[in-house]
Write an enzyme that holds these catalytic residues in place. Structure first.
Site, PDB file in Angstrom:
ATOM      1  N   GLU A  40       0.830  -1.207   0.000  1.00  0.00           N
ATOM      2  CA  GLU A  40       0.000   0.000   0.000  1.00  0.00           C
ATOM      3  C   GLU A  40       0.866   1.258   0.000  1.00  0.00           C
ATOM      4  O   GLU A  40       1.840   1.362   0.746  1.00  0.00           O
ATOM      5  CB  GLU A  40      -0.908   0.064   1.235  1.00  0.00           C
ATOM      6  CG  GLU A  40      -1.752   1.341   1.214  1.00  0.00           C
ATOM      7  CD  GLU A  40      -2.492   1.668   2.509  1.00  0.00           C
ATOM      8  OE1 GLU A  40      -3.194   2.700   2.514  1.00  0.00           O
ATOM      9  OE2 GLU A  40      -2.358   0.926   3.495  1.00  0.00           O
ATOM     10  N   ASP A  54       9.353   5.804  14.914  1.00  0.00           N
ATOM     11  CA  ASP A  54       9.149   7.232  14.639  1.00  0.00           C
ATOM     12  C   ASP A  54       9.520   7.991  15.906  1.00  0.00           C
ATOM     13  O   ASP A  54       8.909   7.793  16.963  1.00  0.00           O
ATOM     14  CB  ASP A  54       7.675   7.470  14.279  1.00  0.00           C
ATOM     15  CG  ASP A  54       7.370   8.934  13.995  1.00  0.00           C
ATOM     16  OD1 ASP A  54       8.309   9.750  13.974  1.00  0.00           O
ATOM     17  OD2 ASP A  54       6.181   9.254  13.794  1.00  0.00           O
ATOM     18  N   ASP A  71       9.984  11.744  17.455  1.00  0.00           N
ATOM     19  CA  ASP A  71       9.558  13.108  17.160  1.00  0.00           C
ATOM     20  C   ASP A  71      10.005  14.044  18.278  1.00  0.00           C
ATOM     21  O   ASP A  71       9.797  13.756  19.456  1.00  0.00           O
ATOM     22  CB  ASP A  71       8.023  13.129  17.035  1.00  0.00           C
ATOM     23  CG  ASP A  71       7.504  14.415  16.432  1.00  0.00           C
ATOM     24  OD1 ASP A  71       7.850  15.496  16.948  1.00  0.00           O
ATOM     25  OD2 ASP A  71       6.754  14.349  15.449  1.00  0.00           O
TER      26      ASP A  71
END
Length: 419
Positions: free
Chosen positions: A44, A109, A111
């Site tokens: 995807e 991830d 951040d």
């Protein structure tokens, strides 16, 4: 560097996808050598288009088809999702419940906004050279653990384009991990726990796990310059009270009386650290319980903060390498771990600067190579720009993965030949 204006994206993106995006090696990465049939077709992709139009469940028959679509739609952002049981662009035709994510890279991830309670220089989406050290520490700590503790080989670290970093672990076995295994890996790599209302987010006790000891060793290399000088975490009564709140009361009270007599954060830290080391020496003789408050402070202020939801969900999407950040214009470039300490997010090329570099390079040589194919012409184009070294890091990562895959296939064929 040419100044980036978000309003210019519609005219810059077609140039980027036609002349700069590394389509060839990108397709090799996500195709994984074609070992699994239809692997690329089952992947995807999602695109964020102009005016925040978000299109999910895109899939393509080949890397070449993806390339044509990128050049046609010029997305503001590309996200990569899972490899599914059926082609994502046909998910509406599949019976209910049959369309399921099968595998995906293990991703992390990190951040900068998750560190807002411990950085003094910036907040929210802002970053500066002082707090960027937190991202350097995060990569060093997590990458060491992935390789040495968890046995992972193929890790691609990428700058997000604004205020963080992403990691893609691409090992064949890891891509097949269940959400439970992914969550367990994140849990292993997590030491800072608790929300905004939790004052003390790191709690250590004997025996200290080797992962914690090794992580402290990494943090220590950066702590003085980052926390004591750059952030000045013990520079004022207000800031040192915040640090001393993490220290046991019987040690805190004497330090509160002695801190004002010291000149700066470095001297105050030496005092605090000395007290902790004395308690540990005394504990070694059986006279008291060891205290690791200095380690807990270093870890609370510097240890990586992971988003477990991004990592555990097989179907979770993550921004693609070589995406353009629509607010900063910076490219999401792979990080060279050999030169990680020298990485400067503000020196990362923007789409504006790259297009300016192409213009400056002019039409040199275009007359004599009229017979050159489009992929060769494009390869020459990006090599004229400051994107070239980042593409080379990406190529080296993919080449190492391909080399390892060939070695594994040879090993298997040799084993079969022995029977």
């Amino acid at each position: 560097m040419a100044r980036f204006e978000p309003a210019a994206l519609p005219e810059l993106l077609p140039v980027f996808y036609r002349r700069l995006f590394p389509h060839g090696v990108y397709g090799r990465w996500l195709g994984y050598g074609g070992v699994v049939r239809n692997y690329f077709q089952l992947r995807e992709f999602s695109f964020t288009l102009r005016d925040d139009v978000y299109v999910r469940f895109q899939s393509f028959g080949s890397p070449q088809e993806l390339e044509r679509e990128l050049q046609k739609t010029n997305p503001y952002k590309i996200d990569i999702g899972a490899v599914y049981s059926h082609r994502p662009n046909q998910h509406n035709t599949v019976r209910l419940g049959a369309f399921q994510p099968q595998e995906k890279e293990l991703v992390f991830d990190i951040d900068m906004t998750d560190y807002d309670d411990v950085r003094m220089c910036c907040s929210s989406a802002e970053i500066c050279s002082k707090c960027w050290t937190l991202m350097t520490i995060a990569v060093r700590v997590i990458d060491r653990a992935l390789v040495e503790d968890l046995g992972m080989k193929h890790r691609l670290w990428v700058y997000s384009g604004r205020r963080g970093v992403h990691c893609w672990v691409c090992d064949d076995a890891v891509r097949k991990w269940s959400p439970a295994l992914r969550a367990a890996a994140v849990e292993y790599l997590t030491l800072v726990k608790g929300g905004a209302e939790t004052v003390k987010k790191v709690n250590l006790s004997e025996p200290i796990h080797p992962f914690i000891r090794r992580s402290v060793s990494v943090v220590e290399k950066y702590f003085d310059a980052y926390a004591l000088v750059g952030q000045d975490i013990l520079g004022s009564p207000e800031s040192w009270d915040k640090v001393l709140a993490l220290v046991p009361e019987d040690i805190r009270e004497p330090l509160q009386g002695e801190f004002p007599k010291k000149r700066d954060s470095v001297q105050r830290w030496e005092l605090l650290k000395g007290r902790m080391e004395r308690t540990r020496r005394a504990a070694g003789t059986g006279k008291s319980t060891p205290c690791y408050a200095d380690w807990e402070i270093m870890l609370q202020y510097c240890f990586p903060r992971l988003d477990i939801n991004v990592s555990k969900g097989v179907g979770h999407l993550l921004k693609s390498p070589f995406s353009v950040h629509p607010k900063t214009g910076r490219i999401s470039v792979p990080l060279d771990l050999q030169r990680l300490d020298q990485f400067d997010p503000f020196a990362v090329p923007t789409i504006s600067s790259l297009c300016h570099e192409l213009d400056a390079a002019g039409n040199d040589g275009e007359q004599e190579d009229g017979g050159e194919t489009e992929p060769k012409r494009r390869a020459r184009d990006y090599k004229k720009t400051s994107l070239a070294p980042y593409v080379r890091v990406f190529e080296q990562f993919v080449e190492e993965m391909e080399h390892a895959r060939r070695g594994e296939l040879l090993r298997r064929s040799d084993l079969q030949g022995d029977f």
